[in-house]
Scaffold this active site. Structure first.
Site, PDB file in Angstrom:
ATOM      1  N   GLN A 172      62.715  10.670 -33.543  1.00  0.00           N
ATOM      2  CA  GLN A 172      61.935  11.573 -32.695  1.00  0.00           C
ATOM      3  C   GLN A 172      61.408  12.737 -33.518  1.00  0.00           C
ATOM      4  OE1 GLN A 172      64.172  13.356 -29.476  1.00  0.00           O
ATOM      5  NE2 GLN A 172      66.057  13.467 -30.660  1.00  0.00           N
ATOM      6  N   HIS A 194      58.394   9.167 -30.725  1.00  0.00           N
ATOM      7  CA  HIS A 194      58.750   9.953 -29.545  1.00  0.00           C
ATOM      8  C   HIS A 194      57.614  10.917 -29.184  1.00  0.00           C
ATOM      9  CE1 HIS A 194      60.671  13.031 -27.005  1.00  0.00           C
ATOM     10  NE2 HIS A 194      61.451  12.040 -26.595  1.00  0.00           N
ATOM     11  N   ASP A 236      57.208   9.260 -25.579  1.00  0.00           N
ATOM     12  CA  ASP A 236      57.704   9.827 -24.329  1.00  0.00           C
ATOM     13  C   ASP A 236      56.660  10.804 -23.796  1.00  0.00           C
ATOM     14  OD1 ASP A 236      59.133  10.843 -22.211  1.00  0.00           O
ATOM     15  OD2 ASP A 236      60.929  11.304 -23.374  1.00  0.00           O
ATOM     16  N   GLU A 273      57.423   5.905 -22.504  1.00  0.00           N
ATOM     17  CA  GLU A 273      58.587   6.358 -21.752  1.00  0.00           C
ATOM     18  C   GLU A 273      58.186   7.388 -20.706  1.00  0.00           C
ATOM     19  OE1 GLU A 273      62.817   8.715 -22.575  1.00  0.00           O
ATOM     20  OE2 GLU A 273      61.766   7.737 -24.242  1.00  0.00           O
ATOM     21  N   ASP A 307      63.222   6.631 -17.757  1.00  0.00           N
ATOM     22  CA  ASP A 307      63.981   7.800 -18.211  1.00  0.00           C
ATOM     23  C   ASP A 307      64.289   8.686 -17.010  1.00  0.00           C
ATOM     24  OD1 ASP A 307      65.146   9.937 -19.459  1.00  0.00           O
ATOM     25  OD2 ASP A 307      63.363  10.612 -20.496  1.00  0.00           O
ATOM     26  N   GLN A 329      66.202   3.691 -20.814  1.00  0.00           N
ATOM     27  CA  GLN A 329      66.952   4.590 -21.698  1.00  0.00           C
ATOM     28  C   GLN A 329      68.314   4.853 -21.081  1.00  0.00           C
ATOM     29  OE1 GLN A 329      67.296   8.856 -23.950  1.00  0.00           O
ATOM     30  NE2 GLN A 329      65.485   8.523 -22.754  1.00  0.00           N
ATOM     31  N   LYS A 331      70.874   7.260 -21.295  1.00  0.00           N
ATOM     32  CA  LYS A 331      70.933   8.621 -21.818  1.00  0.00           C
ATOM     33  C   LYS A 331      72.390   9.044 -21.893  1.00  0.00           C
ATOM     34  CE  LYS A 331      67.548  12.134 -22.057  1.00  0.00           C
ATOM     35  NZ  LYS A 331      66.148  12.366 -21.696  1.00  0.00           N
TER      36      LYS A 331
END
Length: 426
Positions: A172, A194, A236, A273, A307, A329, A331
């Site tokens: 990321q 990312h 994302d 994402e 997400d 994802q 998390k």
């Protein structure tokens, strides 16, 4: 080997807590911080220092084994637990948690984390950050007690066969998306970047800024990447496609935009994402299904990643059962115990949904290493490089932990030389 004590010390995490709602509502950056007032409960500023609670599980032989309690950068958003303040939980860890676990056999990892999940304060389960950090320490203690790797302890608990090669790492970039992405290309990072597309300014009024960035990714990867480099792009957008286009998400305007995303990334695969934030789990699942169906019917090969509103094990199961995403994802801080993350990865097995073992930049080196073992034990589709937003450090920590563990497991499985075959020259 018995657990004798658990100690807790407040410390810093690898990044910051950000009030996502305030940022989405237009808070302006002022250097590294933001101007304006926070809107999410618990925040004193829109951006404030990330915190961790350092946990040491002490065993009867005097050794200590560590885990770090951590919560995601965007705490309190998307259905997550509220902002984590480490000092508030010191008496909880050294009181009720210690009383529950002291005297137990450290080698019984699964039984110990199950007991941890039964601890309640004021009728509520412990904050996910606490369960996350203590489970890491319990995992390390179990591995030490058994004289094996954390990967093997988890694999035994989950009934899995560990990966024999490092799981693909997802880098990321943070806001320094161009420089950090170039670093990723040079190192041949398999999944990237990312990009932190969390505002209309970053995506463009009609999505044009994101398309330009993806075109740059394709061109620069071919210039800087190793020979035969075939990256997977993962971006994302924090619901910003939903902010720009709105629903319904299977209409031509939205599908055509995703087709343009696919074209810009070609010849490499791309996954997006958090395309929208519908404000709740069921609404998010419906919106994701609508988009995924529209893309499939149009033959658009962009994968979508769940997400927002996909936080707990039950959430992961709901998204997977509904077929709402190509990738979920997981998390890690939001699931609590690290075994829950492993169970969530396993739940994706045999489905059309791939498991991305994620987390947050706002973790620590300790929690990142623990997650590398979850990734290996479950052979996840990809694992996040963390903590921090500088890329290099997180990539080094996660990649090296996996390589170190695989090498150790390989050495332990080498057959002993037959005594009759040993010569003086040996």
């Amino acid at each position: 080997m018995q657990i004798t004590a658990i100690h807790a010390t407040p410390g810093y995490a690898g990044f910051f807590f950000d009030d996502q709602r305030a940022i989405k509502q237009g808070a302006q950056q002022d250097g590294f911080t933001y101007t304006g007032d926070p809107v999410t409960d618990g925040f004193e500023e829109i951006r404030q220092a990330g915190e961790t609670l350092i946990v040491d599980v002490e065993l009867a032989d005097g050794t200590t084994h560590r885990g770090d309690c951590a919560a995601v950068q965007y705490s309190g958003a998307g259905g997550r637990d509220p902002l984590f303040r480490a000092d508030e939980f010191v008496p909880v860890v050294e009181g009720p948690v210690t009383e529950t676990l002291a005297g137990r056999d450290a080698s019984e990892f699964l039984a110990n984390v199950d007991r941890l999940e039964e601890v309640a304060i004021g009728g509520s389960q412990l904050h996910t950050a606490i369960r996350y950090g203590i489970s890491q320490a319990l995992l390390a203690a179990a591995a030490a007690a058994k004289g094996t790797t954390r990967t093997d302890v988890l694999a035994d608990a989950l009934g899995t066969e560990p990966a024999t090669e490092p799981v693909p790492v997802f880098g990321q970039s943070g806001d320094d998306r161009y420089t950090n992405t170039e670093k990723m290309f040079v190192k041949g990072v398999p999944v990237l970047p990312h990009a932190l597309i969390n505002s209309v300014e970053k995506i463009g009024e009609n999505g044009e800024t994101l398309l330009e960035f993806i075109e740059w990714l394709t061109e620069r990867s071919q210039e800087l990447g190793p020979d035969d480099y075939e990256p997977r792009f993962h971006i994302d957008v924090y619901g910003m496609i939903g902010e720009v286009f709105g629903g319904p998400y299977d209409r031509d305007e939205v599908v055509d935009y995703f087709a343009a995303v696919e074209d810009a990334a070609a010849p490499y695969p791309i996954q997006i994402e958090g395309p929208m934030d519908a404000g709740g789990r069921e609404a998010q699942i419906e919106a994701m299904i609508e988009l995924r169906t529209g893309l499939q019917e149009a033959g658009v090969g962009v994968d979508i990643v769940a997400d927002e509103w996909c936080n707990t094990f039950e959430d992961v199961r709901a998204f997977v059962d509904a077929g709402a995403a190509d990738v979920v994802q997981i998390k890690t801080p939001d699931l609590g115990g690290v075994h829950r993350s492993g169970q969530a990865v396993r739940y994706c097995e045999g489905t059309e949904t791939r498991a991305y073992l994620g987390g947050t930049c706002n973790e620590t080196a300790t929690s990142a290493r623990a997650c590398a073992h979850v990734a290996l034990a479950t052979d996840a589709a990809q694992v996040l490089a963390k903590p921090g937003m500088g890329f290099d450090e997180g990539y080094m920590i996660v990649e090296n932990e996996m390589r170190r563990t695989i090498a150790r497991r390989n050495r332990s499985r080498q057959p002993e030389p037959d005594a009759d075959e040993v010569t003086a020259d040996d």
